[in-house]
Write a protein that holds these residues in place. Structure first.
Motif, mmCIF file in Angstrom:
data_model
loop_
_atom_site.group_PDB
_atom_site.id
_atom_site.type_symbol
_atom_site.label_atom_id
_atom_site.label_comp_id
_atom_site.label_asym_id
_atom_site.label_seq_id
_atom_site.Cartn_x
_atom_site.Cartn_y
_atom_site.Cartn_z
ATOM 1 N N UNK A 128 31.762 48.951 49.983
ATOM 2 C CA UNK A 128 32.321 48.419 48.987
ATOM 3 C C UNK A 128 33.642 48.149 48.646
ATOM 4 N N UNK A 129 34.503 49.067 49.350
ATOM 5 C CA UNK A 129 35.700 48.860 49.317
ATOM 6 C C UNK A 129 36.381 47.870 50.300
ATOM 7 N N UNK A 130 35.686 47.517 51.444
ATOM 8 C CA UNK A 130 35.914 46.341 52.359
ATOM 9 C C UNK A 130 35.649 45.043 51.778
ATOM 10 N N UNK A 131 34.312 45.016 51.258
ATOM 11 C CA UNK A 131 33.755 43.747 50.538
ATOM 12 C C UNK A 131 35.010 43.255 49.412
ATOM 13 N N UNK A 132 35.265 44.488 48.550
ATOM 14 C CA UNK A 132 36.163 44.068 47.412
ATOM 15 C C UNK A 132 37.324 43.490 47.921
ATOM 16 N N UNK A 133 38.093 44.155 48.960
ATOM 17 C CA UNK A 133 39.332 43.452 49.561
ATOM 18 C C UNK A 133 38.896 42.079 50.070
ATOM 19 N N UNK A 134 37.997 41.958 50.665
ATOM 20 C CA UNK A 134 37.671 40.536 51.486
ATOM 21 C C UNK A 134 37.316 39.540 50.145
ATOM 22 N N UNK A 135 36.638 40.162 49.066
ATOM 23 C CA UNK A 135 36.481 39.161 47.972
ATOM 24 C C UNK A 135 37.670 38.717 47.349
ATOM 25 N N UNK A 136 38.782 39.596 47.408
ATOM 26 C CA UNK A 136 40.029 39.370 46.630
ATOM 27 C C UNK A 136 40.911 38.554 47.268
ATOM 28 N N UNK A 148 39.276 35.892 49.146
ATOM 29 C CA UNK A 148 38.438 34.670 48.917
ATOM 30 C C UNK A 148 38.986 34.252 47.496
ATOM 31 N N UNK A 149 38.926 35.075 46.357
ATOM 32 C CA UNK A 149 39.321 34.609 45.222
ATOM 33 C C UNK A 149 40.946 34.112 45.087
ATOM 34 N N UNK A 150 41.898 34.583 46.006
ATOM 35 C CA UNK A 150 43.184 34.021 46.058
ATOM 36 C C UNK A 150 43.295 32.569 46.734
ATOM 37 N N UNK A 151 42.558 32.699 47.787
ATOM 38 C CA UNK A 151 43.031 31.635 48.846
ATOM 39 C C UNK A 151 41.834 30.334 48.697
ATOM 40 N N UNK A 152 40.707 30.786 48.411
ATOM 41 C CA UNK A 152 39.650 29.853 48.350
ATOM 42 C C UNK A 152 38.821 29.755 46.965
ATOM 43 N N UNK A 153 39.324 30.133 45.900
ATOM 44 C CA UNK A 153 38.856 29.996 44.521
ATOM 45 C C UNK A 153 37.342 30.905 44.521
ATOM 46 N N UNK A 192 31.612 33.124 44.848
ATOM 47 C CA UNK A 192 31.785 34.606 44.363
ATOM 48 C C UNK A 192 32.484 34.848 42.954
ATOM 49 N N UNK A 193 32.005 35.493 42.049
ATOM 50 C CA UNK A 193 32.554 35.743 40.811
ATOM 51 C C UNK A 193 32.723 37.089 40.539
ATOM 52 N N UNK A 194 33.309 37.429 39.430
ATOM 53 C CA UNK A 194 33.741 39.050 39.287
ATOM 54 C C UNK A 194 33.153 39.135 37.717
ATOM 55 N N UNK A 195 31.932 39.694 37.477
ATOM 56 C CA UNK A 195 31.640 40.050 36.242
ATOM 57 C C UNK A 195 31.956 41.186 35.841
ATOM 58 N N UNK A 196 31.506 41.667 34.504
ATOM 59 C CA UNK A 196 31.924 42.982 34.041
ATOM 60 C C UNK A 196 31.412 44.101 34.780
#
Length: 313
Positions: free
Chosen positions: A63-71, A73-78, A104-108
């Motif tokens: 979960x930690x690795x996925x979180x970092x990778x998602x961050x 994507x959100x920063x560089x590819x929306x 990808x999104x970040x919901x509550x």
């Protein structure tokens, strides 16, 4: 321990005024190089440098690795999924069901889980490093971890408290047997309040509490839900005992027995005051009139209370 494989040319070396200046340059370059790595690569770097298994026993690692990778994507590819994201997540066995081009999104729910993951990873990394590099501070480290676990229980973060306290209990050595037992009691309580009474019973059952002091025995009885034993031990401890009236009101370990009529009756018998105190609140909204209500008077605790060694949470 802090070695580096970096080389420095003689032509560059002679430009420094001292060996210390050269050493500082190498260290700065090493730090900059590590900071440019991904977070999972930084963990690998620390494991190699410090000869430690930092990811061992951390179930939330994927979960930690996925979180970092998602961050990233959100920063560089929306948030648009890339092949790199899928590759890294696959390498670390992340449980995802995405394809290139998905967004990808970040919901509550995801945000809350992300906070729990970062809190767990950061706390575990900090405490493992603390014990390795400052063994003389083990007493402080042990009590800090136990206090954090108790605080998490108090605010209802039972699962995170479990994972933090499991780390504390599993450390190969502790400042004292007493502080380890404090962690065990809190761990069992976190499991019980989190809805796993069977796990709580297993945790408590691994330790012989028969020779423990009464303050431990009453906490164990409370976790086990044995209200009659709690009441008997409360009487034996008395009003001047190791556990005060405010402790009985405040400690999360008594959460599951505090609402029992036998508990409140025994409390009043021992401390000559009701368990639920009347509190008065003065309001400026109604011309300074006061409102009196009955409620559980729980004193707020902080993580650096400096509580005495005799305190059990």
């Amino acid at each position: 321990m802090f070695t580096s494989d970096r080389e420095i040319k003689f032509s560059d070396l002679i430009t420094y005024e001292s060996i210390d200046d050269a050493r500082k340059e190498i260290i700065d370059a090493e730090i900059e190089s590590v900071l440019r790595k991904s977070h999972h690569e930084q963990f690998l770097w620390m494991e190699r440098r410090f000869s430690m298994k930092l990811r061992e026993g951390i179930d939330v690692w994927p979960e930690f690795v996925e979180l970092c990778e998602r961050r990233n994507l959100l920063t560089h590819t929306g948030g648009v999924v890339s092949q790199q994201y899928l590759k890294v997540c696959d390498q670390h066995k992340c449980n995802i069901n995405k394809k290139v081009g998905d967004k990808l999104i970040v919901d509550h729910e995801y945000f809350e889980k992300a906070i729990e993951t970062i809190a767990e990873i950061g706390t575990k990394l900090g405490h493992v490093m603390w014990r390795k590099f400052s063994p003389s501070e083990r007493e402080t480290a042990d009590h800090d971890l136990n206090d954090l676990g108790m605080h998490l229980i108090k605010v209802g973060e039972y699962k995170t408290a479990e994972r933090i306290l499991e780390l504390g209990v599993d450390f190969p050595s502790h400042h004292s047997d007493r502080v380890k037992r404090m962690m065990i009691v809190n761990l069992a309580n976190a499991a019980k309040l989190g809805g796993d009474s069977e796990k709580a019973a297993r945790i408590i059952g691994k330790v012989d509490w028969s020779a423990s002091s009464p303050d431990f025995q009453i906490c164990v009885a409370a976790v086990e839900g044995k209200v009659d034993s709690v009441c008997e031990l409360m009487r034996n401890l008395g009003a001047k005992g190791a556990i005060s009236a405010s402790d009985f009101r405040d400690w999360p370990v008594f959460h599951s027995v505090r609402n029992k009529p036998e508990f409140s009756a025994t409390f009043e018998e021992v401390f000559a005051e009701p368990l639920l105190l009347k509190q008065t609140i003065k309001s400026d909204l109604d011309d300074g009139k006061t409102t009196t209500f009955e409620g559980e008077a729980e004193a707020e605790r902080t993580l650096d209370t400096g509580e005495p060694e005799g305190t059990i949470h």
